[in-house]
Each structure stands twice: as structure tokens, then as C-alpha cells.
Scaffold this motif. Structure first.
Motif, short mmCIF file in Angstrom:
data_model
loop_
_atom_site.label_atom_id
_atom_site.label_comp_id
_atom_site.label_asym_id
_atom_site.label_seq_id
_atom_site.Cartn_x
_atom_site.Cartn_y
_atom_site.Cartn_z
N THR A 27 0.85 -1.18 0.00
CA THR A 27 0.00 0.00 0.00
C THR A 27 0.89 1.24 0.00
O THR A 27 1.76 1.38 0.85
CB THR A 27 -0.94 0.00 1.22
OG1 THR A 27 -1.72 -1.20 1.17
CG2 THR A 27 -1.87 1.19 1.21
N PRO A 29 2.02 4.82 0.67
CA PRO A 29 1.70 5.90 1.60
C PRO A 29 1.39 7.19 0.84
O PRO A 29 1.90 7.39 -0.25
CB PRO A 29 2.99 6.07 2.42
CG PRO A 29 3.74 4.80 2.24
CD PRO A 29 3.35 4.28 0.89
N PRO A 30 0.57 8.05 1.37
CA PRO A 30 0.05 8.06 2.72
C PRO A 30 -1.22 7.24 2.93
O PRO A 30 -1.82 7.32 3.99
CB PRO A 30 -0.22 9.54 2.98
CG PRO A 30 -0.58 10.09 1.64
CD PRO A 30 0.25 9.31 0.66
N THR A 32 -3.59 4.45 4.12
CA THR A 32 -3.44 3.60 5.30
C THR A 32 -4.21 2.30 5.17
O THR A 32 -3.97 1.36 5.91
CB THR A 32 -3.92 4.34 6.56
OG1 THR A 32 -5.27 4.78 6.35
CG2 THR A 32 -3.01 5.52 6.87
N GLN A 33 -5.15 2.24 4.24
CA GLN A 33 -5.91 1.03 4.02
C GLN A 33 -5.66 0.51 2.61
O GLN A 33 -5.54 1.30 1.67
CB GLN A 33 -7.41 1.28 4.21
CG GLN A 33 -7.78 1.62 5.63
CD GLN A 33 -9.28 1.78 5.76
OE1 GLN A 33 -9.94 2.22 4.84
NE2 GLN A 33 -9.80 1.39 6.91
N GLU A 34 -5.59 -0.81 2.52
CA GLU A 34 -5.38 -1.42 1.20
C GLU A 34 -6.59 -1.17 0.31
O GLU A 34 -7.72 -1.35 0.72
CB GLU A 34 -5.18 -2.93 1.34
CG GLU A 34 -3.86 -3.32 1.94
CD GLU A 34 -3.68 -4.84 1.99
OE1 GLU A 34 -4.63 -5.58 1.65
OE2 GLU A 34 -2.59 -5.27 2.37
N ASP A 38 -4.79 2.34 -4.39
CA ASP A 38 -3.66 2.81 -3.58
C ASP A 38 -2.59 1.74 -3.34
O ASP A 38 -1.69 1.95 -2.52
CB ASP A 38 -4.15 3.30 -2.21
CG ASP A 38 -5.07 4.50 -2.33
OD1 ASP A 38 -4.91 5.28 -3.29
OD2 ASP A 38 -5.94 4.66 -1.46
N SER A 39 -2.67 0.62 -4.03
CA SER A 39 -1.74 -0.47 -3.80
C SER A 39 -1.11 -0.95 -5.10
O SER A 39 -1.67 -0.76 -6.18
CB SER A 39 -2.46 -1.65 -3.14
OG SER A 39 -3.02 -1.27 -1.91
N THR A 112 4.46 12.52 1.10
CA THR A 112 5.23 12.11 2.28
C THR A 112 6.46 12.97 2.46
O THR A 112 7.19 12.82 3.44
CB THR A 112 5.67 10.64 2.16
OG1 THR A 112 6.52 10.49 1.03
CG2 THR A 112 4.48 9.70 2.06
#
Length: 139
Positions: A27, A29-30, A32-34, A38-39, A112
Motif C-alpha cells: 500500500t 503511503p500516505p 493507510t488502508q489497502e 492505492d496499492s 510524504t
């Protein structure tokens, strides 16, 4: 359906280096959940070097010459970040000069703070050279 299965529909190899071994979900960042958006699906070698810069093998990342052209924004973000980490090697700067990210993807890549050279950040200085911070008065 699991995120891993969704990513396996997208690819059967590491989205960064093309390896077929020890693949898993990473995953970016930023986030936070898969999620599929976002992965990325990457090998243990890439994941290990991303998470522990001390183990970085610059030659492994020459694969970014191909993967930076992915149409998947999450892959583009990781490629941009890794190229920036490796900038001192010389060759990554050439790739960065060719890499184009749309505005939203560029913001995600910079979210980030990784890969941003402090000398490239615009700073507003007062006449004494101190960083200028505008005060807002509330009446």
C-alpha cells in the motif's frame, strides 16, 4: 474479492521489477488502508528495499526505466519516489527528467515529503534572511 486478487488481475509479476517470486500487496503511503487504487503488487526484494533504505541495491532499481511508464498511478508514485532516493547515483536523474506525472499523481508522490530536495522548496525570507511567516490578526 480481496485486494491481492484484484491486483493479480492487473498483473502476475512485480509491477516494479518484473519478478515472479514472493509477490505481495504494497500500500503506497500516505494511504493507510489497502485498496486497488492505492496499492501495487510487488516482490519481497522491492518491498524490503522500499521499507529499509539501508538494504538498497541501486542496480536493482534500473528496472524503473520500464516501470515508470506504467499507466497505474500508484506504480508511477513509487517509481518517482525511488528515483528521487537514488538521484545521487546519476542515472536516476535522467529518468526523472523524462518522467511526467499529472498534477494529482505528482501531489501524491510528494505527499510524504520523500524525494523533495529542501533546496527546491520555495522559502519566503525577510530582510534579515529569516523564514517569513505571515501572521494573521483576528479582530
Amino acid at each position: 474479492m480481496s485486494i491481492e486478487r484484484e491486483l493479480q488481475k492487473r498483473t502476475s509479476v512485480c509491477e516494479l521489477c518484473g519478478s515472479e517470486d514472493n509477490l505481495g500487496v504494497f500500500t503506497v503511503p500516505p494511504a493507510t488502508q489497502e485498496s486497488e487504487k492505492d496499492s501495487i503488487y510487488i516482490c519481497a526484494t522491492c518491498s524490503g528495499q522500499i521499507n529499509d533504505p539501508e538494504t538498497m541495491d541501486a542496480n536493482h532499481w534500473r528496472c524503473l526505466n520500464d516501470s515508470m511508464w506504467s499507466t497505474v498511478p500508484a506504480v508511477q508514485v513509487v517509481a518517482w519516489r525511488m528515483l528521487n532516493r537514488l538521484k545521487a547515483e546519476g542515472w536516476p536523474q535522467d529518468l526523472l527528467d523524462m518522467l511526467y506525472l499529472d498534477e494529482e499523481t505528482q501531489e501524491w508522490a510528494e505527499a510524504t515529503g520523500e524525494g523533495i530536495d529542501p533546496d527546491d522548496v520555495v522559502k519566503h525570507l525577510d530582510s534579515n534572511g529569516a523564514v517569513y511567516r505571515q501572521a494573521i490578526r483576528l479582530y
